[in-house]
Design an enzyme around this catalytic site. Structure first.
Site, PDB file in Angstrom:
ATOM      1  N   ASP A  83       0.852  -1.186   0.000  1.00 14.77           N
ATOM      2  CA  ASP A  83       0.000   0.000   0.000  1.00 14.77           C
ATOM      3  C   ASP A  83       0.889   1.238   0.000  1.00 14.77           C
ATOM      4  O   ASP A  83       1.713   1.429   0.899  1.00 14.77           O
ATOM      5  CB  ASP A  83      -0.911  -0.041   1.239  1.00 14.77           C
ATOM      6  CG  ASP A  83      -2.033   0.973   1.144  1.00 14.77           C
ATOM      7  OD1 ASP A  83      -1.863   2.027   0.508  1.00 14.77           O
ATOM      8  OD2 ASP A  83      -3.101   0.708   1.752  1.00 14.77           O
ATOM      9  N   ASP A  94      -3.228   7.497  -3.201  1.00 16.68           N
ATOM     10  CA  ASP A  94      -3.176   6.335  -2.316  1.00 16.68           C
ATOM     11  C   ASP A  94      -3.573   5.104  -3.140  1.00 16.68           C
ATOM     12  O   ASP A  94      -4.705   5.022  -3.623  1.00 16.68           O
ATOM     13  CB  ASP A  94      -4.166   6.607  -1.153  1.00 16.68           C
ATOM     14  CG  ASP A  94      -4.157   5.557  -0.066  1.00 16.68           C
ATOM     15  OD1 ASP A  94      -3.376   4.590  -0.162  1.00 16.68           O
ATOM     16  OD2 ASP A  94      -4.949   5.701   0.882  1.00 16.68           O
ATOM     17  N   HIS A 154     -11.927   6.045   1.399  1.00 18.80           N
ATOM     18  CA  HIS A 154     -12.016   7.353   2.071  1.00 18.80           C
ATOM     19  C   HIS A 154     -11.836   8.495   1.101  1.00 18.80           C
ATOM     20  O   HIS A 154     -11.226   8.338   0.041  1.00 18.80           O
ATOM     21  CB  HIS A 154     -10.930   7.435   3.153  1.00 18.80           C
ATOM     22  CG  HIS A 154      -9.583   6.993   2.665  1.00 18.80           C
ATOM     23  ND1 HIS A 154      -8.660   7.855   2.151  1.00 18.80           N
ATOM     24  CD2 HIS A 154      -9.036   5.754   2.539  1.00 18.80           C
ATOM     25  CE1 HIS A 154      -7.590   7.166   1.770  1.00 18.80           C
ATOM     26  NE2 HIS A 154      -7.787   5.890   1.970  1.00 18.80           N
ATOM     27  N   HIS A 162      -6.924  10.179   5.377  1.00 24.02           N
ATOM     28  CA  HIS A 162      -8.231   9.592   5.648  1.00 24.02           C
ATOM     29  C   HIS A 162      -9.270  10.645   5.969  1.00 24.02           C
ATOM     30  O   HIS A 162      -9.441  11.031   7.122  1.00 24.02           O
ATOM     31  CB  HIS A 162      -8.151   8.537   6.760  1.00 24.02           C
ATOM     32  CG  HIS A 162      -7.739   7.201   6.229  1.00 24.02           C
ATOM     33  ND1 HIS A 162      -8.576   6.120   6.172  1.00 24.02           N
ATOM     34  CD2 HIS A 162      -6.576   6.802   5.668  1.00 24.02           C
ATOM     35  CE1 HIS A 162      -7.950   5.106   5.610  1.00 24.02           C
ATOM     36  NE2 HIS A 162      -6.716   5.487   5.310  1.00 24.02           N
ATOM     37  N   GLU A 186     -10.872   1.463  -1.705  1.00 20.35           N
ATOM     38  CA  GLU A 186     -10.034   0.313  -1.358  1.00 20.35           C
ATOM     39  C   GLU A 186     -10.882  -0.787  -0.761  1.00 20.35           C
ATOM     40  O   GLU A 186     -11.724  -0.554   0.085  1.00 20.35           O
ATOM     41  CB  GLU A 186      -8.881   0.700  -0.439  1.00 20.35           C
ATOM     42  CG  GLU A 186      -9.231   1.285   0.885  1.00 20.35           C
ATOM     43  CD  GLU A 186      -7.981   1.677   1.668  1.00 20.35           C
ATOM     44  OE1 GLU A 186      -7.116   0.811   1.867  1.00 20.35           O
ATOM     45  OE2 GLU A 186      -7.892   2.856   2.067  1.00 20.35           O
ATOM     46  N   GLU A 278      -6.485  -1.069  -4.170  1.00 17.68           N
ATOM     47  CA  GLU A 278      -6.858   0.328  -3.937  1.00 17.68           C
ATOM     48  C   GLU A 278      -6.427   1.226  -5.089  1.00 17.68           C
ATOM     49  O   GLU A 278      -5.345   1.080  -5.637  1.00 17.68           O
ATOM     50  CB  GLU A 278      -6.204   0.839  -2.637  1.00 17.68           C
ATOM     51  CG  GLU A 278      -6.501   2.302  -2.334  1.00 17.68           C
ATOM     52  CD  GLU A 278      -5.980   2.753  -0.968  1.00 17.68           C
ATOM     53  OE1 GLU A 278      -5.051   2.116  -0.448  1.00 17.68           O
ATOM     54  OE2 GLU A 278      -6.505   3.748  -0.456  1.00 17.68           O
TER      55      GLU A 278
END
Ligand code: MN
Ligand code: MN
Length: 284
Positions: A83, A94, A154, A162, A186, A278
């Site tokens: 990640d 992200d 998010h 987040h 994700e 993600e």
């Protein structure tokens, strides 16, 4: 430059980092080596890590990043999640992928990836969070795998990884996406219970607020957390100037006093393997 264009540029950099990372992940490789190479690549491209590279193996779903002398290697049958978060002046991307050489696990990874793709197809202005969530849940429930219910996507905001959660299970959140809003979808899937809990190890911390500490190491860490790491999550191993034992003591104190947030490792409750996928998007 317009915000949307800035996001696209950051996502392009992230995709380069992902391509680079995919080549690194294979059985026998030390995970500390993978993490350090990925973080160097992020810097080389003119971006900074938005959080330490998370490398979650098997039942470890999230929040694991190698410790300074981590001797863990990727095993033949491991399901590995990488990640990656990076940012340019607070504009964050992200992304995550999973790797396995095990046939069944590859099936699970494919489900996580396809769920993200299904959600990606419906993203546009005015789409509600609950619609994204329902799309993901309806897709995964047809496959026989379970969603990890307490891990979510998010919204992304400037210097905020987040933002508001985007659950992967049905809900009544009527917040609608606006033009220029960035978000990360994700999905985590498993054959276990579909729930994660905190483990005992913590490798990732984040600045919360300035608190009075007498400990000189504590003062230094808090300042680094706010200024050097720009209030974003950081790894214990990034603080090389304080010896390990002293570092542990200072970090513990800072968490207790509310200056830092600690993010313990998250593991699937039944110790079943977890796959993650993600991607970040921006609404145009
Ligand atoms: Mn991520
Ligand atoms: Mn994320």
């Amino acid at each position: 430059m317009e915000e949307i264009e800035k996001y696209k540029e950051v996502f392009e950099k992230a995709k380069k980092v992902l391509e680079f990372s995919e080549k690194l992940v294979k059985p026998g490789v030390n995970i500390i080596e993978i993490a350090e190479k990925i973080e160097s690549k992020i810097l080389e491209l003119g971006s900074k890590p938005a959080f330490p590279v998370n490398i979650g193996i098997n039942e470890i779903a999230a929040h694991y990043t190698p410790s300074i002398k981590d001797d863990k290697k990727i095993g033949e049958d491991d399901l590995v999640k990488i990640d990656i978060g990076l940012h340019v002046e607070g504009i964050i991307g992200d992304f995550a992928f999973s790797f396995s050489e095990n046939k069944e696990d590859r099936e699970m990874i494919k489900v996580a990836k396809m769920a993200v793709e299904e959600a990606g197809k419906i993203l546009r202005e005015n789409v509600k969070i609950k619609e994204i969530s329902a799309t993901i849940e309806s897709f995964v429930e047809k496959t026989g795998f379970k969603i990890v219910r307490n891990l979510t996507g998010h919204l992304l905001d400037k210097y905020v990884v987040h933002g508001i959660s985007i659950p992967n299970v049905r809900n009544e959140n009527n917040i609608a996406l606006k033009k220029g809003q960035a978000l990360a979808i994700e999905v985590f899937v498993t054959k276990g219970e579909g729930w994660v809990k905190e483990g005992s190890q913590t490798e990732i911390y984040q600045f919360k607020k300035d608190v009075g500490v007498r400990n000189i190491d504590g003062k230094k860490i808090l300042k680094m957390a706010e200024k050097d790491f720009e209030g974003l999550p950081f790894a214990k191993r990034w603080i090389k100037e304080i010896p390990q034992t002293r570092l542990e003591i200072a970090l513990k104190e800072l968490v207790e006093k509310g200056g830092l947030i600690g993010y313990p490792v998250l593991k699937e409750v039944s110790k079943a393997k977890v796959a993650q996928w993600e991607e970040s998007f921006v609404i145009e």
